[in-house]
Design a protein around this motif. Structure first.
Motif, PDB file in Angstrom:
ATOM      1  N   GLU A  62      -7.561  -2.269   4.797  1.00 16.13           N
ATOM      2  CA  GLU A  62      -6.895  -3.506   4.393  1.00 16.13           C
ATOM      3  C   GLU A  62      -5.788  -3.898   5.350  1.00 16.13           C
ATOM      4  O   GLU A  62      -5.647  -5.066   5.736  1.00 16.13           O
ATOM      5  N   THR A  63      -4.971  -2.918   5.754  1.00 16.52           N
ATOM      6  CA  THR A  63      -3.746  -3.223   6.511  1.00 16.52           C
ATOM      7  C   THR A  63      -3.891  -3.066   8.015  1.00 16.52           C
ATOM      8  O   THR A  63      -3.039  -3.548   8.771  1.00 16.52           O
ATOM      9  N   ALA A  71       2.268   1.751   6.265  1.00 15.66           N
ATOM     10  CA  ALA A  71       1.744   0.794   5.297  1.00 15.66           C
ATOM     11  C   ALA A  71       1.677   1.406   3.903  1.00 15.66           C
ATOM     12  O   ALA A  71       1.844   0.702   2.903  1.00 15.66           O
TER      13      ALA A  71
END
Length: 831
Positions: A81-82, A150
């Protein structure tokens, strides 16, 4: 033919899935134990994915229910996702390696980091999570502090509290730092003498029990702060791997720590872990907490400094192993003192693990097995796994991190309540009696100990409970914080133990369980189908108090004393209502925050309240000197010049630094050094003069007290390594000695050259009493004196000034002429 780069399309990055279940479906799993996700695993992953943006999420799954796979899938999902850095934290290197091996079997790629090495570049490229240790994450020089993480996945979050505190604990080992240990020990002797406990304090050094230590209250540490800081800095703690990482956390906050002085170690640790001051809990990032036994909210707050936004605990029977729990003390035919003896008979023919809280408790098992040595516990555990009955393994204070599932071991003894890990926890639990307030922390340790020989639904075994853990488990409020499944097993064990007629019945019951007796299996299955009550959690008051303590700790660490006090003061009475000892601990540190603000009236009131509620918190005492007490001329002179300005104003210390600057400044001239040495003598409370300057004859500098010793000094700081002390230098010194005898009516004279340690010339004939003191020794003496004056100025009142000077000077060996024993001197004439 040249390549036409214009026709080549730039590679498009493949879209990576973020749904953790979709990630699992793309994996090439080689672990034969993994056919598909279990229902509870799927429930946990779907529930988390739905609210994945929450900052703090707890995932609770039984041991053996596939928690590692869930955590790794979530970590990879966050990476995808990050495209950033995600860390998966384990409690040991062994578990890092174990987790990485499991990831490989799942078809997941990870990076490992331990011993300051990454094993590949996937983490740096934002392609895979990094599996590392709590130690790497929380040590004072962690590389991860500087990274913009993150997310972090905290595995075994129940074990995090003592692992994190360990990195905020500076340990001065008597073996590794003998000189520093002795100096710090002596530094605080005067406090214990003052409160009437000097004899007991003196006995510390003769004891060899590392579990016994004396708590030094913060106001007593603050009295000697400058000298303590000087001692710690001079020990070069950053150069030792034993102290480097904790020193980095504490070096600017040593005055905000609780100090414990034991026979083998002196330690410093914050009263409340200031974890909220770390970047992991300040940045906009996500944190996942994996655990089989997540502690109640108040314990979680004290560990991580935050509340959980959401707890995901899918219902599952995975990991619910079969246990027969026996409590011999409940047998009506035997007294409680005999339960260890009965336990020995139960385990006699079997391979068994024995867990005890302390070395002293381990002695009760000396006729059965010797305790594993801490340094080699991993090797002994591995050897035990391969051993056969009736092999025994005794572990001291190891309530997690050791797994002996299945046939490796099916019988264990838990002897007594877990003890605190580290000096602060031991003090709070054992001396202040705060086990009630810290019930969920104790329960977490108890639950972990029950799980050491079990893993998964198919596992079975016998647990024998002895010692004071029995009474703890019999208390309904304590049982309520245990998981329902364990609580029901315990209730069955209590009834079985109470109804046993003989000791032999305990032995037989254990054998029936291990032998898979049909009667036992039917009884167990029939009774375990009855549901137990739901576990209780911390109530709102406990959560409010825990939050206030956490915020107080963070603000105190940030030195915002006023805001810190405002967090704790409003709930202090509530803390006292919950527990007098917990209230006393809070009152002590609240009082200290007032002292640091300069409000001595409120601080002393709170110190007295703390000591009244818990006498194991040492007393705050300032005894006014009696009028008949006579102080030495030296002490009176020091008190006199300190009384000329307001204590704590800093004026004296600024003048001190200016007057003694030549001792430190490179290139200082001989006259400048002579004047600084004269000033140093004056600040020491001595008669300090420069006869040669004042009379044109006599020594360069002279220190003395009438009726005592005179230090007759000739400054030769300008000599070079190629030179000697010449014949004329020696003759000059003999002349100085005679001058002192003629003009000072004193015969006890120590003649000394102040300069480099050089030999005399061959034609010089120095007398045996002439010595050499290097200039650096005067600089060190000045540092010690400055620290003493600083601490006196902060705490002394006009009425107690002479007493304070007397105590501090004696404690720091600054009284004349004893201070010369701390100054390195070399005889000029050697044999």
């Amino acid at each position: 033919m040249p390549i036409n780069f214009g026709k080549i399309a730039a590679p498009k990055p493949a879209k990576r899935p973020t749904d953790p279940i979709e990630i699992f479906q793309t994996l090439r799993v080689t672990d034969r134990a993994i056919n598909d996700l279990w229902l509870a695993q799927g429930d946990a992953l779907r529930t988390w994915d739905k609210d994945r943006l929450l900052k703090d999420t707890a995932i609770v799954l039984n041991t053996g229910a596939g928690k590692t796979l869930v955590g790794l899938l979530m970590a990879q999902s966050l990476v995808n996702e990050t495209n950033g850095h995600v860390v998966y934290a384990c409690s040991s290197i062994q578990l890092v390696e174990q987790t990485a091996a499991k990831a490989l079997g799942y078809g997941l790629e990870v990076t490992t980091y331990f011993k300051q090495l990454f094993d590949n570049h996937l983490y740096q490229q934002g392609l895979a999570p990094c599996v590392t240790t709590y130690q790497a994450l929380f040590n004072g020089k962690s590389k991860f502090f500087r990274e913009n993480l993150a997310a972090i996945v905290f595995d075994d979050a129940h074990a995090a509290e003592h692992l994190i505190r360990d990195h905020f604990t500076l340990r001065i080992s008597r073996g590794a730092f003998p000189n520093l240990f002795a100096r710090v020990y002596e530094l605080f002797r005067s406090y214990y003498d003052r409160i009437g406990k000097g004899v007991g304090y003196s006995e510390i050094l003769s004891k060899q029990d590392s579990g016994t230590s004396w708590f030094l209250p913060p106001f007593a540490l603050n009295e000697q702060l400058s000298e303590l800081q000087r001692l710690l800095v001079s020990a070069n703690l950053s150069d030792s791997i034993e102290t480097l990482f904790a020193w980095e956390h504490l070096k600017n906050h040593i005055d905000l720590c609780a100090c414990f002085i034991g026979s083998t170690e002196i330690s410093f640790t914050p009263p409340f872990i200031p974890i909220g001051n770390l970047p992991y809990f300040q940045r906009d990032m996500r944190r996942l907490y994996l655990s089989a036994t997540l502690p109640a909210g108040d314990a979680f707050l004290r560990t991580f400094g935050r509340k959980v936004d959401k707890t995901i605990a899918p219902k599952t029977t995975a990991g619910e192993c079969e246990r027969l729990i026996l409590l011999p003390a409940l047998n009506r035919r035997c007294g409680k003192q005999e339960d260890v003896s009965i336990a020995k008979q139960i385990i006699a023919k079997h391979k068994a693990l024995i867990i005890v809280p302390s070395s002293s408790r381990a002695q009760q098992w000396a006729d059965v097995v010797s305790p594993a040595q801490t340094a080699d516990v991993t090797g002994q555990v591995e050897a035990f796994k391969l051993a056969s009955a009736p092999e025994k393994l005794l572990l001291v204070g190891r309530y997690d991190g050791v797994d002996l599932p299945g046939d490796t071991c099916r019988m264990m003894v838990i002897d007594s309540l877990p003890s605190g890990v580290g000096p602060l926890e031991r003090y709070l639990w054992e001396q202040l009696g705060m086990a009630k307030v810290l019930r969920s922390t104790v329960a977490s340790r108890v639950i972990q100990s029950f799980g050491r020989i079990f893993r998964g639904m198919s596992d079975h075994g016998v647990v024998v409970v002895v010692g004071n853990l029995v009474n703890w488990l019999l208390t309904p409020a304590n049982r309520d914080v245990l998981p329902d499944f364990l609580k029901r097993q315990l209730e069955l064990g209590i009834e079985i133990s109470r109804q046993a007629e003989t000791i032999q019945e305990f032995v037989d019951a254990a054998q029936q369980s291990l032998g898979r007796d049909a009667g036992w299996i039917k009884f167990y299955q029939d009774n375990m189908s009855v549901s137990a009550a739901t576990c209780s959690r911390a109530n709102d008051d406990e959560l409010k108090i825990a939050m206030a303590q956490v915020e107080f700790g963070h603000l105190l660490w940030a030195r915002d004393y006023g805001k810190a006090a405002k967090q704790l003061e409003p709930v202090l009475d509530e803390v006292f209502q919950l527990s007098a000892s917990a209230g006393a601990w809070a009152a002590l540190w609240l009082g200290y925050s007032f002292e640091l603000m300069g409000d001595m009236s409120n601080s002393r009131f709170l110190y007295r309240r703390a000591h009244s509620a818990a006498t194991n918190i040492p007393a705050f005492e300032v005894q006014a000197p009696t009028r008949t007490h006579h102080y030495s001329e030296q002490i009176s002179d020091v008190a006199r010049y300190l009384d000329c300005g307001p204590p704590g104003s800093g004026q004296i210390l600024r003048r001190f630094d200016a007057d003694l600057s030549a001792l430190r400044a490179p290139g200082s001239t001989v006259p400048q050094i002579e004047e600084s040495i004269r000033s140093l003598g004056g600040y020491l409370g001595l008669s300090s003069t420069r006869p040669d300057k004042e009379y044109g004859t006599g020594p360069d500098t002279l220190w003395l007290l009438l009726g005592g010793l005179a230090l007759c000094m000739e400054v030769k700081s300008d000599k070079t390594s190629a030179q000697h002390y010449w014949k004329k230098d020696v003759s000059q010194m003999l002349d100085h000695i005679q001058w002192v005898k003629d003009h000072c009516d004193i015969s006890n004279i120590l003649p000394a050259f102040v300069g480099p340690a050089l030999p005399p010339a061959s034609d010089a004939n120095p007398s045996p009493e002439i010595e050499i003191i290097e200039l650096s020794e005067f600089s060190l003496l000045a540092d010690r004196l400055r620290g003493a004056l600083s601490d006196i100025c902060k705490t002394a009142l006009p009425l107690t000034l002479q007493q304070e000077v007397d105590e501090v000077f004696k404690a720091r060996k600054l009284t004349w002429p004893d201070l010369l024993m701390q100054v390195k001197r070399k005889k000029m004439k050697t044999k």
